[in-house]
Design a protein around this motif. Structure first.
Motif, PDB file in Angstrom:
ATOM      1  N   SER A 163       0.823  -1.217   0.000  1.00 18.37           N
ATOM      2  CA  SER A 163       0.000   0.000   0.000  1.00 18.37           C
ATOM      3  C   SER A 163       0.855   1.264   0.000  1.00 18.37           C
ATOM      4  O   SER A 163       0.497   2.258   0.603  1.00 18.37           O
ATOM      5  CB  SER A 163      -0.933   0.053   1.201  1.00 18.37           C
ATOM      6  OG  SER A 163      -1.562  -1.159   1.384  1.00 18.37           O
TER       7      SER A 163
ATOM      8  N   GLU B 191       1.726   5.136 -11.038  1.00 17.94           N
ATOM      9  CA  GLU B 191       2.025   3.748 -10.691  1.00 17.94           C
ATOM     10  C   GLU B 191       1.270   2.846 -11.647  1.00 17.94           C
ATOM     11  O   GLU B 191       0.059   2.952 -11.771  1.00 17.94           O
ATOM     12  CB  GLU B 191       1.606   3.447  -9.244  1.00 17.94           C
ATOM     13  CG  GLU B 191       2.362   4.286  -8.250  1.00 17.94           C
ATOM     14  CD  GLU B 191       2.297   3.768  -6.828  1.00 17.94           C
ATOM     15  OE1 GLU B 191       1.776   2.665  -6.608  1.00 17.94           O
ATOM     16  OE2 GLU B 191       2.781   4.491  -5.946  1.00 17.94           O
ATOM     17  N   GLY B 193       0.391  -1.025 -12.505  1.00 20.47           N
ATOM     18  CA  GLY B 193       0.404  -2.343 -11.888  1.00 20.47           C
ATOM     19  C   GLY B 193       0.920  -3.436 -12.801  1.00 20.47           C
ATOM     20  O   GLY B 193       1.055  -4.582 -12.384  1.00 20.47           O
ATOM     21  N   LEU B 303      -2.496  -4.269  -6.606  1.00 18.97           N
ATOM     22  CA  LEU B 303      -3.616  -4.325  -5.657  1.00 18.97           C
ATOM     23  C   LEU B 303      -3.772  -5.735  -5.112  1.00 18.97           C
ATOM     24  O   LEU B 303      -3.895  -5.953  -3.899  1.00 18.97           O
ATOM     25  CB  LEU B 303      -4.895  -3.884  -6.382  1.00 18.97           C
ATOM     26  CG  LEU B 303      -6.173  -3.829  -5.566  1.00 18.97           C
ATOM     27  CD1 LEU B 303      -6.098  -2.747  -4.532  1.00 18.97           C
ATOM     28  CD2 LEU B 303      -7.370  -3.593  -6.473  1.00 18.97           C
ATOM     29  N   GLU B 358      -6.376   1.179   0.749  1.00 18.38           N
ATOM     30  CA  GLU B 358      -5.766   0.528  -0.415  1.00 18.38           C
ATOM     31  C   GLU B 358      -6.636   0.707  -1.667  1.00 18.38           C
ATOM     32  O   GLU B 358      -6.144   1.028  -2.744  1.00 18.38           O
ATOM     33  CB  GLU B 358      -5.597  -0.961  -0.084  1.00 18.38           C
ATOM     34  CG  GLU B 358      -5.021  -1.809  -1.187  1.00 18.38           C
ATOM     35  CD  GLU B 358      -3.540  -1.620  -1.359  1.00 18.38           C
ATOM     36  OE1 GLU B 358      -2.897  -1.189  -0.402  1.00 18.38           O
ATOM     37  OE2 GLU B 358      -3.043  -1.885  -2.464  1.00 18.38           O
ATOM     38  N   GLU B 361      -6.412   4.223  -2.931  1.00 17.88           N
ATOM     39  CA  GLU B 361      -5.154   4.578  -3.603  1.00 17.88           C
ATOM     40  C   GLU B 361      -4.949   3.705  -4.850  1.00 17.88           C
ATOM     41  O   GLU B 361      -5.002   4.177  -5.971  1.00 17.88           O
ATOM     42  CB  GLU B 361      -4.005   4.411  -2.598  1.00 17.88           C
ATOM     43  CG  GLU B 361      -2.619   4.559  -3.199  1.00 17.88           C
ATOM     44  CD  GLU B 361      -2.072   5.956  -3.129  1.00 17.88           C
ATOM     45  OE1 GLU B 361      -2.777   6.838  -2.622  1.00 17.88           O
ATOM     46  OE2 GLU B 361      -0.941   6.166  -3.604  1.00 17.88           O
ATOM     47  N   ARG B 362      -4.748   2.432  -4.636  1.00 17.52           N
ATOM     48  CA  ARG B 362      -4.397   1.572  -5.770  1.00 17.52           C
ATOM     49  C   ARG B 362      -5.622   1.172  -6.582  1.00 17.52           C
ATOM     50  O   ARG B 362      -5.497   0.866  -7.765  1.00 17.52           O
ATOM     51  CB  ARG B 362      -3.651   0.337  -5.278  1.00 17.52           C
ATOM     52  CG  ARG B 362      -2.293   0.711  -4.723  1.00 17.52           C
ATOM     53  CD  ARG B 362      -1.216  -0.255  -5.053  1.00 17.52           C
ATOM     54  NE  ARG B 362       0.076   0.414  -4.942  1.00 17.52           N
ATOM     55  CZ  ARG B 362       1.115  -0.051  -4.274  1.00 17.52           C
ATOM     56  NH1 ARG B 362       1.011  -1.200  -3.648  1.00 17.52           N
ATOM     57  NH2 ARG B 362       2.239   0.606  -4.247  1.00 17.52           N
ATOM     58  N   GLN B 365      -6.090   3.918  -8.909  1.00 17.77           N
ATOM     59  CA  GLN B 365      -4.988   3.912  -9.876  1.00 17.77           C
ATOM     60  C   GLN B 365      -5.232   2.954 -11.046  1.00 17.77           C
ATOM     61  O   GLN B 365      -4.585   3.075 -12.077  1.00 17.77           O
ATOM     62  CB  GLN B 365      -3.678   3.548  -9.175  1.00 17.77           C
ATOM     63  CG  GLN B 365      -3.028   4.755  -8.529  1.00 17.77           C
ATOM     64  CD  GLN B 365      -1.889   4.392  -7.630  1.00 17.77           C
ATOM     65  OE1 GLN B 365      -1.536   3.226  -7.487  1.00 17.77           O
ATOM     66  NE2 GLN B 365      -1.306   5.395  -7.004  1.00 17.77           N
TER      67      GLN B 365
END
Lengths: 349, 538
Positions: A163, B191, B193, B303, B358, B361-362, B365
């Motif tokens: 995270s 970012e 993934g 993630l 999480e 944020e991700r 994203q």
């Protein structure tokens, strides 16, 4: 090494000559910035030849030039490699120039600064043919320049754990702006070490006037052999004649060099500070943004003609009109006139 | 635990052999990381090319790229005379980052082994009295991210995302003097993934709008560096091989363990079920799904792996609580999950907070790689709220564990006096039990301590960056070592706490707890909280 490899290596090196030249130019540009309020303003009657040190007087200023040129080369090579404009920067340069068996897909490439250092060594050190005292000083000063780049690197870290937490982080060294390197070397110039040679062994002279040193020579120190000449008078001419100095208004700040500039450049050299009102035509509605000046109507920077004739007589420059320099602007837009005070070093009349 | 576990019945010699082999295995894990794998991540430092897009507004009509046919016109420095001559405005300058950059005369390409890309920006800002520099400068970027593959044409860039991003610049203005550099902090950029394509391209514009004060107070910008961080191919290969080996091993141990439990005449108890859960989450963490990223585009991998780790941590924390509870020597019959609702509630609450964070944020994203919760003030407040809530939950967990351990401590002291009055065989049995129990608890503490110590060494050693590199990859050794260690730990628990066939003695009481165990548990729990805490405040 077989023949084709040598050819390939030479081709690689040759492709860097322009970059190295650009690096030296960047270094000299930085030198002129750093010495703008000094009696010696980093000007040369002819560009210094680094490969031939035989007749060179290594003064503290020349030591600075040698170091900042080396730093400029490292800087520009590293930057050009990072931008991708040179395609033959090496991938796997280790600290001692040895190639190791790593490749891009397995372990990535080493950073460009390392490569810059190795190119700088190849071009600036290896070409030094002499083995005498001046050569030793030259090699030391270029190494000091490269070390200055290293010492001004900034350690940056980025966290990228779970995270985005900091359980794992990656750190790297970020190239500082060349100005920081210039500042760093300028401090070293202020306490450059005078060395002399006894039986071919370099020794520092301890009876220097400005700075009495106790510790041995460090790798980042700048070394010189010949003490700095009187830069007011060089080869029988008054060098600071016509130089411009500043008197910042009280409370306006300015560096100590700026505040001292009129004393150092004019009065200490036996010249008078001439305060002149100069008409400057300039675009007064200029807007500056992060890259450049925009919406700037018109700007002409001129010196008054009476002053120009004096200046022309000193420097023997070309026609008076060349002093009027059109900087930028769109024709037909508003022009405005401002009166500025200029301080110049002139002979008292 | 009426029947006794393998740990109790194992002879000392076998125990020593087991310890030695696990220790050897552990050292192997460290050596794999330290000697075989390269550094875990690679850093590409890319200097932005200043392309001129004459006549271009803020709209993205075409891609600007710095290499290959049809490349843009660019300037090296902004003091280039063309900028003045052609009246180039800020909106007509595009910063172009095309990576990977060529090396050794060859155009490199990104490998799918690189897994993911994290990127930050470094700005070279200079002070100039003519150009405004705000006290709290804010930068607005029009950013666009695209990709291209090997056999595509030079101009065949495909868009992944575009966005207008606002970031706070945190700068340190040392000298207000013309031409002096201003040191600014890194800006989080994007970012990704998944690293599925061969070449990537970023276009950034910094539009100026004086009415809205957009990009008017950021000083003189000389250069933008983009730093792209991605796992090294070699490290991914080692890591994935490790996981591929560990997954079937863990699965085999798990099947053996559950087989033994099922063979018992009674139904499984809570601790056994908890052990099964721990083993399953570890196996899930080991599941080498990353193999699929080599063929399939899986942008959700960052993630997914975060969630996997989160589940493992949740189960591990719950396991420690239940382990302590089930070994408390009071006469309360527990063996039910409901009785631990307070403790598990704290764990669940903390983990849910982190999960929501999480996702914020991700999760976001996935649609906008440029998004960062920390970029805006309200977002960072929300981010801090989640992190603080999670920390509170961690503290509550810590308090609960301490209370439980304290109660266990009291029980031990009261039971200890009874130890002398017990029959010789029973006392000997109890002593052996305590000894082996301590052995395992010591292992837990050692595991946690090693994790923390190596983590701290890693942080300290990164702070003192050396110009000369060393041959041992410390960070890789840390990652593979610690990962292997927790695998060994879970395996060890599963093997040693599996029901034993040998035991004849029937113990009606519960495990007596030695005070050493309690101290260990406190240290362990404390370290755990420390670990949790230091994660969030960087």
């Amino acid at each position: 090494m077989c023949g084709t490899e040598v050819v390939a290596l030479l081709q690689t090196l040759l492709s860097f000559t322009d970059t190295v030249a650009a690096g030296v130019r960047r270094g000299m540009h930085e030198c002129r910035y750093q010495f703008r309020w000094h009696r010696w303003n980093c000007s040369f009657s002819q560009p210094p030849a680094f490969t031939d040190t035989a007749g060179l007087q290594v003064t503290p200023e020349m030591a600075y030039v040698q170091a900042i040129s080396a730093a400029g080369v490292v800087h520009v090579v590293a930057k050009n490699c990072s931008s991708g404009h040179i395609d033959n920067c090496r991938c796997d340069e280790t600290h001692d120039g040895r190639r190791v068996g790593v490749n891009w897909n397995w372990g990535g490439c080493s950073d460009d600064i390392r490569f810059g250092v190795s190119i700088c060594k190849t071009f600036m050190d290896a070409v030094e043919p002499n083995k005498d005292a001046r050569a030793a000083v030259y090699l030391h000063n270029t190494e000091a320049g490269r070390r200055a780049v290293r010492r001004t690197l900034r350690l940056m870290c980025k966290c990228h754990g779970v995270s985005g937490s900091c359980t794992t982080s990656t750190c790297w060294l970020q190239l500082a702006q060349l100005r920081s390197v210039g500042n760093f070397l300028k401090k070293r110039h202020a306490r450059a070490v005078k060395v002399d040679f006894q039986n071919g062994v370099m020794q520092q002279q301890t009876n220097t006037k400005w700075y009495r040193r106790k510790q041995p020579i460090k790798v980042t120190d700048l070394l010189y052999v010949t003490p700095a000449p009187d830069y007011c008078w060089l080869n029988g001419t008054q060098r600071t004649l016509g130089r411009h100095c500043v008197r910042p208004a009280k409370g306006a700040g300015g560096t100590s060099y700026e505040r001292r500039s009129c004393r150092v450049l004019c009065r200490a050299c036996g010249l008078d500070v001439s305060e002149t009102q100069v008409m400057v035509e300039t675009g007064c509605h200029c807007r500056f943004h992060w890259c450049c000046a925009v919406r700037c109507a018109h700007r002409l920077e001129c010196f008054s003609s009476s002053l120009l004739s004096v200046l022309a007589s000193i420097s023997g420059d070309g026609p008076v009109s060349s002093r009027c320099q059109r900087l930028w602007g769109e024709p037909g837009t508003i022009e405005c006139r401002e009166s500025n005070t200029f301080h110049l070093c002139l002979v008292f009349v | 635990m009426a029947e006794g576990v393998v740990l109790e019945t194992l002879s000392n010699r076998k125990l020593v052999y087991l310890t030695m082999s696990l220790l050897l295995l552990q050292i192997t894990f460290y050596l794999i990381g330290g000697l075989i794998a390269p550094a875990p991540t690679n850093v590409q430092n890319i200097l932005g090319t200043k392309c001129l897009d004459t006549g271009g507004g803020r709209a993205w009509t075409k891609w600007h790229y710095s290499r290959g046919e049809g490349r843009c016109e660019f300037v090296d420095e902004f003091n280039d005379p063309r900028i003045m001559m052609d009246h180039i405005s800020t909106n007509e300058i595009v910063f172009v980052f095309q990576f990977p950059t060529p090396r050794g005369g060859h155009e490199l390409d990104m490998s799918r082994w690189f897994q993911n890309i994290i990127s930050v920006l470094q700005l070279d800002v200079e002070y100039n009295p003519d150009v405004q520099f705000d006290d709290n400068p804010v930068i607005t970027m029009d950013a666009r991210l695209g990709y291209k593959n090997k056999h595509d044409n030079h101009s065949d860039w495909t868009e992944i995302a575009r966005s207008t991003e606002i970031r706070d610049l945190k700068c340190n203005l040392a000298k207000r003097e013309l031409g002096q550099p201003i040191e600014c902090d890194l800006l989080p950029f994007f970012e990704l993934g998944s690293c599925h394509h061969d070449y990537y391209l970023i276009n950034i514009r910094l539009p100026v709008d004086e009415k809205r004060m957009m990009n008017t107070g950021i000083g003189v910008l000389n250069n933008i560096y983009m730093i792209a961080i991605h796992p090294n191919g070699g490290f991914s290969k080692v890591w994935l091989s490790l996981k591929t080996c560990l997954f079937p091993t863990m699965l085999a141990v798990l099947i053996w363990f559950w087989h033994r439990v099922v063979q018992l005449p009674r139904p499984s108890n809570l601790l056994e079920r908890m052990l099964l859960a721990l083993g399953l989450t570890m196996a899930f963490l080991n599941l080498p799904v990353e193999w699929f990223t080599l063929w399939i585009y899986m942008p959700y991998m960052l993630l997914f792996s975060d969630i996997r780790q989160g589940i493992f941590h949740t189960v591990l924390l719950s396991f420690w609580i239940i382990f302590t509870g089930e070994h408390m020597m009071d006469q309360v019959q527990r063996n039910r999950l409901v009785l631990y609702w307070k403790h598990l509630g704290a764990v669940a609450f903390g983990c849910i907070c982190l999960f929501v964070f999480e996702l914020c944020e991700r999760g976001v994203q996935l649609t906008n790689p440029f998004y960062s919760i920390w970029a805006t003030t309200s977002g960072s407040k929300l981010g801090y709220a989640f992190v603080i809530l999670a920390s509170v939950a961690a503290c509550v967990y810590f308090v609960f564990l301490c209370v439980m351990v304290g109660r266990a401590l009291i029980n031990i002291y009261s039971k200890r006096s009874l130890l002398a009055t017990m029959s010789k065989a029973r006392r000997k049995y109890y002593k052996g039990l305590i000894y082996r129990f301590n052995f395992l608890m010591m292992m837990t503490v050692v595991c946690a301590a090693i994790t923390v110590i190596f983590f701290i060494i890693g942080q300290v050693s990164e702070g003192q960056w050396k110009w000369n590199e060393n041959s041992l990859e410390y960070n890789s050794a840390f990652l593979t070592g610690v990962y292997g260690m927790w695998n060994v730990y879970v395996c060890c628990l599963l093997i040693l706490y599996a029901p034993s066939h040998k035991t004849k003695a029937v113990i009606t009481g519960r495990f007596p707890l030695h005070h050493k165990h309690v101290i260990c548990a406190i240290t362990l729990c404390h370290q755990n909280v420390v670990l949790e805490k230091e994660i969030w405040f960087r």
